[in-house]
Design an enzyme around this catalytic site. Structure first.
Site, PDB file in Angstrom:
ATOM      1  N   HIS A 260      47.361   2.183  29.725  1.00 21.20           N
ATOM      2  CA  HIS A 260      46.123   2.459  30.457  1.00 21.20           C
ATOM      3  C   HIS A 260      46.287   2.051  31.909  1.00 21.20           C
ATOM      4  CE1 HIS A 260      41.846   2.941  31.187  1.00 21.20           C
ATOM      5  NE2 HIS A 260      41.869   1.789  31.822  1.00 21.20           N
TER       6      HIS A 260
ATOM      7  N   ASP B 274      29.830   0.382  25.122  1.00 21.29           N
ATOM      8  CA  ASP B 274      30.326   0.553  26.496  1.00 21.29           C
ATOM      9  C   ASP B 274      29.600   1.692  27.205  1.00 21.29           C
ATOM     10  OD1 ASP B 274      32.233  -0.076  28.683  1.00 21.29           O
ATOM     11  OD2 ASP B 274      32.821   2.000  28.331  1.00 21.29           O
TER      12      ASP B 274
ATOM     13  N   ARG C  80      25.252  -0.660  34.154  1.00 14.63           N
ATOM     14  CA  ARG C  80      25.933  -1.355  35.267  1.00 14.63           C
ATOM     15  C   ARG C  80      25.949  -0.482  36.516  1.00 14.63           C
ATOM     16  NH1 ARG C  80      31.530  -2.227  32.926  1.00 14.63           N
ATOM     17  NH2 ARG C  80      32.040  -2.967  34.997  1.00 14.63           N
TER      18      ARG C  80
ATOM     19  N   SER D   1      35.006  -3.848  29.088  1.00  9.63           N
ATOM     20  CA  SER D   1      34.795  -2.405  29.013  1.00  9.63           C
ATOM     21  C   SER D   1      36.125  -1.684  28.746  1.00  9.63           C
ATOM     22  CB  SER D   1      34.174  -1.942  30.338  1.00  9.63           C
ATOM     23  OG  SER D   1      34.258  -0.559  30.489  1.00  9.63           O
TER      24      SER D   1
ATOM     25  N   LYS E 247      37.599  -0.294  24.642  1.00 10.26           N
ATOM     26  CA  LYS E 247      37.962   1.106  24.388  1.00 10.26           C
ATOM     27  C   LYS E 247      39.423   1.209  23.952  1.00 10.26           C
ATOM     28  CE  LYS E 247      36.113   2.109  28.344  1.00 10.26           C
ATOM     29  NZ  LYS E 247      35.526   2.545  29.562  1.00 10.26           N
TER      30      LYS E 247
END
Ligand code: URA
Length: 434
Positions: free
Chosen positions: A82, A161, A168, A183, A187
């Site tokens: 990621h 999330d 947010r 967050s 995921k």
């Protein structure tokens, strides 16, 4: 238990227990805690922070707020990657086939681009026919068969999330390390892989503007992995200029193809090899990084990495003839070169401006509903530290927009290059946190 007590505890700098965090997540997802109460708690977390244990519990509770992928039927260690995002970041599309060609299993769920950042799914969809919404079973079968699949995130994953991120966004609580880390990690962990490599970007084109906050975010996410027994490593890498040369969807796919054939830009190729070698160790295919570097370089030279990309595109319904002959990709109608007005050295390239300009040329989305022009974007001819002569090509823009619309963008793109008589630019640090 009462949400008012939980808000007050965090407001007064207290430490939340698992029961309190569980209560918040469960009741916020089902609607019994209201947005105004959740906003107050998020702001208290933003201002007073959370310790590592609270962040790990928050991540765990968010991850279990929805479905968690079970990849156990795929043999071996499943790895995932990621990046916190940036401009021209097409690393997963190169590194994925590279490591799969060396026997690793990559089961990856990716996102779409928004604002100045591009998204892996959009880039993939610029290949005609490419399917990014495989069923769970198709996804698992493909990883079993060819070692790689990249698809869109299943909508049942981490509902907490989705609600918290949206809140947010409208309460100025995005930029909080506990909230960003939970967050991202909820995921990633819900996607079911055994080992995760994170690439936390810093610099003008990144979410984190300086290396210290990027390191803190990286450390926080690696710690979540330790608390939740997952192998998580994080690279902290610069995004002080676009990665590689191409920015924009099918332009980036062409660069992916060139890089997999060994003809890509040096910074992009080196990052792919470096990250790929770490992932091969996480997959327990190699013992040292050097061994991985050697295998990956070899698989680019002998064509195995490129062949794996072709196999991956074909398995997801993409038209392989475009990969074998990239000149088939649609070209923008207007291709406009931008030349330097003076001689000197490139000391700064504002990656954020390049990303936003590419979006405005049609290559990205301002809002989630915008439709992307797959052929639009920018290709750099010069990078940081390069020497440039007056009237030499700096970059080229690609767009289907009208001249009146793209002329002001050309000005912005030109101004994003800072050219001085002397070379000041120094290569930024690249570190690994484990
Ligand atoms: N990306 C995410 O998924 N979450 C954040 O909070 C920030 C970036």
């Amino acid at each position: 238990m009462d949400i008012l007590d939980i808000i007050a505890k965090k407001r007064d700098k207290g430490t939340l227990s698992r029961d309190e965090i569980h209560f918040f997540i469960k009741n916020y997802v089902d609607g019994s805690i209201k947005d105004y109460q959740a906003s107050a708690l998020l702001m208290a977390i933003y201002l007073n922070g959370m310790n590592n244990e609270e962040i790990s519990i928050l991540t765990d509770e968010m991850m279990h707020s929805g479905e968690v992928m079970n990849l156990d039927s795929i043999e071996g260690i499943k790895v995932d990657k990621h990046s916190t995002g940036g401009v021209g970041d097409k690393v997963s599309l190169i590194l994925g086939p590279m490591i799969a060609s060396a026997g690793a299993k990559l089961a990856k769920m990716s996102g779409r681009g928004l604002g100045h950042t591009g998204g892996t799914l959009d880039k993939l969809e610029s290949i005609p026919g490419m399917r990014i919404n495989l069923s769970k079973n198709e996804f698992i079968q493909q990883v079993k068969k060819i070692g790689i699949s990249i698809i869109g995130q299943n909508s049942k994953l981490v509902p907490a999330d989705k609600k918290i991120y949206a809140l947010r966004d409208v309460t100025s609580t995005i930029g909080s390390i506990p909230l960003i880390a939970s967050s991202v990690m909820s995921k990633k962990l819900a996607s079911g892989s055994d080992a995760i490599l994170l690439d936390v970007k810093y610099g003008s084109g990144a979410f984190m503007k300086d290396i210290d906050s990027a390191k803190e975010l990286a450390r926080t996410m690696v710690n979540i992995g330790k608390h939740l027994n997952k192998d998580v490593k994080a690279e902290v890498t610069p995004m002080d200029q676009p990665l590689g040369l191409a920015v924009g969807n099918n332009l980036e796919i062409k660069e992916v193809i060139a890089t997999l054939k060994g003809n890509g830009p040096k910074d992009l190729f080196e990052l792919c090899i470096d990250s790929g070698a770490i992932m091969l160790m996480q997959a327990k295919i190699t013992k040292t990084k050097e061994e991985g570097v050697k295998i990956l370089q070899e698989n680019v030279k002998n064509g195995k990495a490129f062949d794996k990309f072709v196999e991956f595109v074909s398995a997801q319904g993409g038209d392989v003839s475009y990969i074998l002959d990239p000149s088939k990709f649609e070209m923008a109608k207007n291709i406009v070169p931008i030349y330097s007005k003076k001689s000197g050295y490139i000391n700064r390239i504002d990656a954020m401006t390049i990303g936003i300009s590419s979006m405005r040329l049609g290559g990205g989305r301002e809002t989630l509903d915008d439709v992307i022009d797959m052929s639009a974007g920018i290709v750099l001819n010069k990078k940081l530290g390069d020497e440039v002569r007056e009237n030499e090509l700096l970059c080229t823009i690609y767009t289907n927009r009208k001249e009146n619309d793209y002329m002001p963008i050309i000005e912005n793109v030109y101004n994003s290059f800072k050219i001085d008589e002397n070379l000041i630019y120094k290569k930024e640090e690249h570190i690994l946190i484990e």
